[in-house]
Each structure stands twice: as structure tokens, then as C-alpha cells.
Design a protein around this motif. Structure first.
Motif, PDB file in Angstrom:
ATOM      1  N   SER A 143       0.945  -1.132   0.081  1.00 26.53           N
ATOM      2  CA  SER A 143      -0.078  -0.155   0.068  1.00 26.53           C
ATOM      3  C   SER A 143       0.961   1.293  -0.018  1.00 26.53           C
ATOM      4  N   GLY A 144       2.030   1.041   0.377  1.00 30.72           N
ATOM      5  CA  GLY A 144       3.016   2.295   0.529  1.00 30.72           C
ATOM      6  C   GLY A 144       3.326   2.855  -1.159  1.00 30.72           C
ATOM      7  N   GLN A 145       3.139   1.991  -1.986  1.00 27.95           N
ATOM      8  CA  GLN A 145       3.239   2.332  -3.327  1.00 27.95           C
ATOM      9  C   GLN A 145       2.232   3.396  -3.715  1.00 27.95           C
ATOM     10  N   SER A 146       0.861   3.017  -3.617  1.00 35.60           N
ATOM     11  CA  SER A 146      -0.108   4.067  -4.088  1.00 35.60           C
ATOM     12  C   SER A 146      -0.099   5.369  -3.167  1.00 35.60           C
ATOM     13  N   GLU A 147       0.153   5.004  -1.765  1.00 37.98           N
ATOM     14  CA  GLU A 147       0.293   6.048  -0.912  1.00 37.98           C
ATOM     15  C   GLU A 147       1.611   7.290  -1.279  1.00 37.98           C
ATOM     16  N   ALA A 148       2.555   6.765  -1.905  1.00 35.90           N
ATOM     17  CA  ALA A 148       3.700   7.713  -2.200  1.00 35.90           C
ATOM     18  C   ALA A 148       3.104   8.259  -3.398  1.00 35.90           C
ATOM     19  N   ALA A 149       2.491   7.483  -4.310  1.00 33.87           N
ATOM     20  CA  ALA A 149       2.044   8.118  -5.739  1.00 33.87           C
ATOM     21  C   ALA A 149       0.975   9.150  -5.252  1.00 33.87           C
ATOM     22  N   ARG A 150       0.047   8.871  -4.379  1.00 33.09           N
ATOM     23  CA  ARG A 150      -1.041   9.594  -4.126  1.00 33.09           C
ATOM     24  C   ARG A 150      -0.525  10.856  -3.469  1.00 33.09           C
ATOM     25  N   SER A 151       0.660  10.694  -2.405  1.00 32.97           N
ATOM     26  CA  SER A 151       1.014  11.930  -1.844  1.00 32.97           C
ATOM     27  C   SER A 151       1.791  12.853  -2.609  1.00 32.97           C
ATOM     28  N   LEU A 152       2.192  12.347  -3.797  1.00 35.42           N
ATOM     29  CA  LEU A 152       2.857  13.261  -4.833  1.00 35.42           C
ATOM     30  C   LEU A 152       1.841  13.950  -5.847  1.00 35.42           C
ATOM     31  N   GLY A 153       0.578  13.634  -5.466  1.00 39.73           N
ATOM     32  CA  GLY A 153      -0.500  14.520  -6.203  1.00 39.73           C
ATOM     33  C   GLY A 153      -1.069  13.480  -7.478  1.00 39.73           C
ATOM     34  N   MET A 154      -0.758  12.330  -7.696  1.00 39.90           N
ATOM     35  CA  MET A 154      -1.190  11.612  -8.811  1.00 39.90           C
ATOM     36  C   MET A 154      -2.490  11.209  -8.490  1.00 39.90           C
ATOM     37  N   SER A 155      -3.360  11.158  -9.461  1.00 40.39           N
ATOM     38  CA  SER A 155      -4.872  10.767  -9.238  1.00 40.39           C
ATOM     39  C   SER A 155      -4.901   9.285  -8.971  1.00 40.39           C
ATOM     40  N   HIS A 156      -5.938   8.822  -8.595  1.00 33.55           N
ATOM     41  CA  HIS A 156      -6.226   7.395  -8.577  1.00 33.55           C
ATOM     42  C   HIS A 156      -5.944   6.585  -9.780  1.00 33.55           C
ATOM     43  N   GLY A 157      -6.540   7.198 -11.038  1.00 37.30           N
ATOM     44  CA  GLY A 157      -6.263   6.520 -12.230  1.00 37.30           C
ATOM     45  C   GLY A 157      -4.881   6.432 -12.527  1.00 37.30           C
ATOM     46  N   GLN A 158      -4.186   7.723 -12.446  1.00 37.15           N
ATOM     47  CA  GLN A 158      -2.466   7.789 -12.747  1.00 37.15           C
ATOM     48  C   GLN A 158      -1.732   6.779 -11.891  1.00 37.15           C
ATOM     49  N   THR A 159      -2.032   6.527 -10.550  1.00 38.07           N
ATOM     50  CA  THR A 159      -1.471   5.811  -9.683  1.00 38.07           C
ATOM     51  C   THR A 159      -1.860   4.178 -10.166  1.00 38.07           C
ATOM     52  N   MET A 160      -2.871   3.900 -10.457  1.00 37.44           N
ATOM     53  CA  MET A 160      -2.942   2.559 -11.232  1.00 37.44           C
ATOM     54  C   MET A 160      -2.383   2.483 -12.477  1.00 37.44           C
ATOM     55  N   ARG A 161      -2.361   3.351 -13.105  1.00 41.17           N
ATOM     56  CA  ARG A 161      -1.809   2.872 -14.766  1.00 41.17           C
ATOM     57  C   ARG A 161      -0.283   3.031 -14.451  1.00 41.17           C
ATOM     58  N   HIS A 162       0.292   3.906 -13.663  1.00 46.10           N
ATOM     59  CA  HIS A 162       1.572   3.898 -13.811  1.00 46.10           C
ATOM     60  C   HIS A 162       2.411   3.352 -12.734  1.00 46.10           C
ATOM     61  N   ILE A 163       1.903   2.891 -11.596  1.00 54.36           N
ATOM     62  CA  ILE A 163       2.551   2.687 -10.421  1.00 54.36           C
ATOM     63  C   ILE A 163       2.163   1.164 -10.068  1.00 54.36           C
ATOM     64  N   VAL A 164       0.826   1.126  -9.746  1.00 51.05           N
ATOM     65  CA  VAL A 164       0.303  -0.262  -9.321  1.00 51.05           C
ATOM     66  C   VAL A 164       0.339  -1.371 -10.498  1.00 51.05           C
ATOM     67  N   VAL A 165      -0.394  -1.102 -11.512  1.00 50.10           N
ATOM     68  CA  VAL A 165      -0.694  -2.195 -12.471  1.00 50.10           C
ATOM     69  C   VAL A 165       0.671  -2.752 -13.172  1.00 50.10           C
ATOM     70  N   PRO A 166       1.504  -1.686 -13.376  1.00 49.11           N
ATOM     71  CA  PRO A 166       2.876  -2.512 -14.046  1.00 49.11           C
ATOM     72  C   PRO A 166       3.569  -3.298 -12.834  1.00 49.11           C
ATOM     73  N   GLN A 167       3.555  -3.224 -11.732  1.00 46.40           N
ATOM     74  CA  GLN A 167       4.172  -4.030 -10.720  1.00 46.40           C
ATOM     75  C   GLN A 167       3.159  -5.151 -10.464  1.00 46.40           C
ATOM     76  N   ALA A 168       1.966  -4.987 -10.527  1.00 46.76           N
ATOM     77  CA  ALA A 168       1.074  -6.006 -10.407  1.00 46.76           C
ATOM     78  C   ALA A 168       1.297  -7.282 -11.404  1.00 46.76           C
ATOM     79  N   ILE A 169       1.231  -6.651 -12.844  1.00 42.38           N
ATOM     80  CA  ILE A 169       1.489  -7.685 -13.923  1.00 42.38           C
ATOM     81  C   ILE A 169       2.741  -8.465 -13.706  1.00 42.38           C
ATOM     82  N   SER A 170       3.751  -7.873 -13.225  1.00 43.71           N
ATOM     83  CA  SER A 170       5.248  -8.463 -13.276  1.00 43.71           C
ATOM     84  C   SER A 170       4.935  -9.469 -12.041  1.00 43.71           C
TER      85      SER A 170
END
Lengths: 277, 258
Positions: free
Chosen positions: A149-176
Motif C-alpha cells: 500500500s506504500g506504493q499507492s500512498e507514495a504516488a497519491r502523496s505526490l499528487g497523482m490521481s487514482h487513475g494515474q496511480t493505477m496506470r503508472h505505479i500499481v498495475v505495472p508492478q502487479a502484472i510482473s
């Protein structure tokens, strides 16, 4: 003993040029069907998995139908889905027998023959995508939940939206994280393509049965089985290799950021590639 | 910061962040029980307290990772609590945060880690973001690690990337949540040095820490928290040097023993 050998491994039947041609052509259908349905299922499953993560109270309007879809299609046998899709789409695009009116579904959708491939092929693609999309959505979900959860927290704390966080941070790591279980389900899907024989696609099972009917010998079916094994066993070994490599990597990094969420790979370990359906 | 360094002196002393009666509950557990704070531009505020006292939750409330149930938080005089979603993104762009576990994105190298939010959240161009990232990473002494992935960096290096990542957004305030607690002792200094430099440049910082030396030398104000409330608040010479409250004395006694 000879009877037995002959029943399963009659080389005259197996390598009769005409039979061999038919079986290989049937298997070529199987391969194409697996690849196309595999790709569409991967995309559809990811789409479902992301919809399932829609945040917020109003997101429930998206989440719940998605969960309902996944539950339903995981709960219905692929064979039934194949039959329902093929029979209903054809019927819906046929003209009304009494009035002669066009059906509600345009002909090119009801009886698809895209890229010169027969409509049972496309019914198979549609039905397997509906089913395996639901399966794969759950695999992706395990991957998404395994991203700390720290990954999306970090992204969100940088002002990225939920969609951006999923697309650029969470989903790429999830797939691998879930490549091995995805491959596993691909093996299952490949085997389930044989179900499409029930709606008349001349794939490897259908062809083998035709030859069996003519020769009263199972060798053509056995040849089909051997072709499957030639593809599925190397893939299963590849899955094992990827799992081991991933575990080594997790151990090396001390599992630092990996402390919450289930480990999808561990969940999948020990689950021998088998028809999930 | 290049820009803010010049505009800073005039603005020092003006309130940037104001907390009024902030409450936070997790189910029945009330972690924050009415916190008031007033943080001025350019101030370094260190938050001390035993574990479970609500220090980290306080930071997470400030950037709305855990929105408070009660009370008000004002950023530049503007209420940020009870905002709609857009407001949340707006606040987070102005308030940076650095985490105990670094939380670098493992699938991106150091430069990409510092670039991604600049591009996506601020809409900066690729080249602008990269230029900024490279200059920040050089400043924290990582000029030779621009292309390295997080798993090839030491904890101290990772944390310096994380600080650069937060700085790249040009925040008005940076929150530091026990940023040296997960580091090996010999790596703590390199991170604290970067933080000291930031402080000397006039960055407004709220620092949850166990580093008493840092609090004593760098902080303008020290907050001592216990049981979800602020027990004592003032310059380090008072709170650390001459604590008035019994709880503060006891805590300091235990911490300074070893």
C-alpha cells in the motif's frame, strides 16, 4: 499387447499423410484460437480488475456489477458459455421466421467470419474471453493487492490521481508479479479450446474424432494429445522457472516492500497447471 | 527551491499550516484527540513521542492520506479538510511526504522516480522534468546513480531519491515520517545531512523522528506528543532542555539513557 499398442499408436493411422494433414490443420486452429482468445482474455481481465478497484462510495456502482460479472462467469462451465454464445448470437441475427424482419443483431456480429475464419472459431473466442476474462481478473486482483500500500500512498502523496496511480505505479508492478499464474491460466485456456469442438470447429479434437469414426482407431486422437503435450509441458516448466526466479528475487530484496497482501505466486505454487474450468 | 529561496525571507513568519482540534479515529481507537498546531513558513518542526502517540497519523492527516474526522487543517489560510477529490490532489501537490520505508517505485530508475509525478500531476514536459530530476539528484549526491534502480541502491541512497522526488514537486511543506528509522546506523547521517541542508535553505518541514540530536540542532520548534494530544510545544531549548510536563521528562529520560 499388440492390440493395445495398435489402438493408441497405430503409425499407419497417425502418419497417414491425409490424417496427419488434418490433425495438424486442426491443431493450427487450436493454436490460433488459444493465442487470440488468450490476448483478448488478458486485456478483458485487466479491464475488469481495474474496474473492480474503482475507489469511493460512488465507485460501488462500478465495483458491484463487476464483481457480479466475475462471480457469474467463473461459476458457469466454459462449455455452457460456448453453447449459449454460439446458439444465441446466431439466432439473434437471423431474420424472424414469421415476419421476415431482420434480427436485433447485425449479421456480421451474429455470424462472424472475420479474417476468413469460420464463425465457430469466433464464438469460441468470445465465449472463452467471457470466461477467462473473469478468471484472469481474479489473478490480476491478487497481483494488485500484493503491491504494498506504500506504493499507492507514495504516488497519491505526490499528487497523482487514482487513475494515474493505477496506470503508472500499481498495475505495472502487479502484472510482473502475476506473470506465472497468468501463464498457468493460459495453459488451462489452451486445453479448454478443445471444448469448441462441440459447435463444429474442425480443431484437433473434432478432427481426431472424425478419423476415429472412420478407422475405429484412437491414434489420431493420441496424436492430438501428443501435440498438446509438446506445447503445454514446456510452458509449465517455464512457469516453474519464473516462480523460482521470482522467489529468489523476493528473498534477495528481503521482501522489504512485500509485507502486505497475499503473495500470488505462493498461492499459485503447487497448483499444477490443470484445467481451471 | 531555487525560486523559493529568494522569496523566502519576506514570507518567513507567516503561518503556512494550521491545525485546529484535529481528531482521527480508527474504529473505536481514537488516535488523535484534538491536536492544535501552528507552523510558520521556513520553520522546522520536530515531532517526538513514544510509539503509538499518533505522530505518524498526524502527518498522514496533514496530507489527507487519513482524512481527519473532526477539526480543521488550513494550508495558506485555506481549509483543506472536507475537500472534494480535486482538492485532495491539490493539497498533495503542495505538501510533500517522505516515508520510513522510502516507497520508491521499484520498476523505475532513480531519475524516473523523480520525474513521474512531475509529468503526470504537474504536466511538466519530459525534458523539463528530467532536467529538474537530474539537478535534484546531483544536489543530494546521487549524480552517479541517475539510472540505477532502487534495488541497486542502499537505504540511504533510496531515501535521498525519495527526498528528491518530494522536492521535485516544489512543495510548500515537506513531511518526514521517521525517515531514518529503517536505515542502518552508518547511513543515517547522509540523510540527515540532506535534511539539514534543506532546513538551512528555508524549507518548511515537519519531521517525525527519534533523532534527538537532529531535533536539538535543527528544529525551530519541538512538539512532544503522547496519547494523541500535544503535551508540550516550544523551542528545543525549552522542550528538550527544560521540559515542564512530567510525561515529557519521563520520555526524554528513557530516550537519553542510552
Amino acid at each position: 499387447m499388440d492390440r493395445i499398442l495398435e489402438e493408441y499408436f497405430d503409425l499407419d493411422v497417425m502418419f497417414d499423410p491425409e490424417n496427419l494433414d488434418k490433425v495438424l490443420e486442426g491443431f493450427w486452429f487450436t493454436v490460433r484460437l488459444s493465442i487470440i482468445a488468450g490476448v483478448t482474455s488478458l486485456l478483458f481481465g485487466l479491464f475488469l480488475a481495474v474496474l473492480r478497484q474503482t475507489p469511493g462510495r460512488w465507485g460501488a456502482l462500478v465495483r458491484w456489477p463487476t464483481i457480479a460479472y466475475i462471480d457469474v462467469f467463473r461459476g458457469v462451465p466454459a462449455l455452457l458459455t460456448i453453447l449459449i454464445v454460439s446458439l444465441s448470437l446466431g439466432a439473434l441475427s437471423a431474420p424472424d421466421p414469421d415476419t421476415g424482419e431482420d434480427g436485433p443483431l447485425p449479421r456480421f456480429l451474429g455470424v462472424p467470419d472475420w479474417f476468413g475464419l469460420p464463425s465457430p472459431f469466433w464464438y469460441g473466442v468470445i465465449a472463452l474471453t467471457l470466461t477467462y476474462g473473469a478468471y484472469l481478473a481474479e489473478v490480476y486482483r491478487a497481483g494488485i493487492e500484493a503491491v504494498p500500500s506504500g506504493q499507492s500512498e507514495a504516488a497519491r502523496s505526490l499528487g497523482m490521481s487514482h487513475g494515474q496511480t493505477m496506470r503508472h505505479i500499481v498495475v505495472p508492478q502487479a502484472i510482473s508479479k502475476v506473470i506465472p499464474p497468468l501463464l498457468n491460466d493460459f495453459i488451462a485456456l489452451m486445453k479448454d479450446t478443445t471444448l469448441v469442438s462441440v459447435i463444429g470447429l474442425a480443431e484437433v479434437v473434432q478432427v481426431g474424432r472424425d478419423i476415429q469414426n472412420e478407422t475405429f482407431n484412437s491414434s489420431a486422437l493420441m496424436l492430438g494429445a501428443i501435440l498438446f503435450i509438446l506445447v503445454t509441458i514446456p510452458m509449465a516448466r517455464l512457469v516453474d522457472y519464473l516462480i523460482v526466479r521470482q522467489q529468489r528475487k523476493t528473498q534477495r530484496t528481503g521482501g522489504g516492500g512485500d509485507d502486505d497482501g497475499p503473495d500470488p505466486v505462493a498461492l499459485e505454487r503447487g497448483r499444477v497447471p490443470s484445467a481451471g474450468a | 527551491m531555487e525560486a523559493s529561496a529568494t522569496s523566502q525571507p519576506a514570507a518567513v513568519g507567516e503561518t503556512v499550516l494550521r491545525l485546529e482540534g484535529v481528531h482521527k479515529r480508527f474504529g473505536k481507537l481514537e488516535v488523535l484527540r484534538g491536536v492544535d498546531l501552528d507552523i510558520k513558513r521556513g520553520e522546522v518542526v520536530c515531532v517526538l513521542g513514544p510509539s503509538g502517540s499518533g505522530k505518524s497519523t498526524l502527518l498522514r492527516c496533514i496530507n489527507l492520506l487519513e482524512p481527519p474526522e473532526e477539526g480543521h487543517i488550513l494550508l495558506d489560510g485555506q481549509e483543506i479538510t472536507g475537500q472534494k477529490k480535486d482538492g485532495v490532489d491539490f493539497v498533495r501537490r503542495r505538501v510533500g511526504m517522505v516515508f520510513q520505508q522510502f516507497n520508491l517505485f521499484p520498476h523505475m530508475n532513480a531519475t524516473e522516480n523523480v520525474c513521474i509525478a512531475q509529468r503526470k500531476a504537474l504536466g511538466r514536459s519530459d525534458s523539463e522534468a528530467t532536467e529538474k530530476a537530474v539537478s535534484l539528484l546531483r544536489r543530494v549526491g546521487l549524480g552517479d546513480k541517475l539510472g540505477e534502480y532502487p534495488d541497486r541502491l542502499s537505504g540511504g541512497q533510496q531515501q535521498r531519491v525519495a527526498i528528491s522526488r518530494a522536492l521535485a514537486m516544489d512543495p510548500e511543506v515537506i513531511l518526514f515520517d521517521e525517515v531514518t528509522s529503517a536505515l542502518d546506523p552508518e547511513l543515517v547521517k547522509e540523510v540527515l545531512d540532506v535534511m539539514k541542508e534543506l532546513a538551512s535553505e528555508g524549507m518548511t518541514m515537519v519531521v517525525v523522528t527519534h533523532e534527538m540530536g537532529f531535533a536539538k540542532d535543527v528544529a525551530d520548534k519541538v512538539v512532544f506528543m503522547d496519547g494523541g494530544v500535544v503535551v508540550e510545544y516550544g523551542p528545543p531549548s525549552e522542550v528538550l532542555g527544560n521540559p515542564k510536563q512530567e510525561r515529557t521528562k519521563k520520555f526524554l529520560g528513557r530516550v537519553l539513557e542510552h
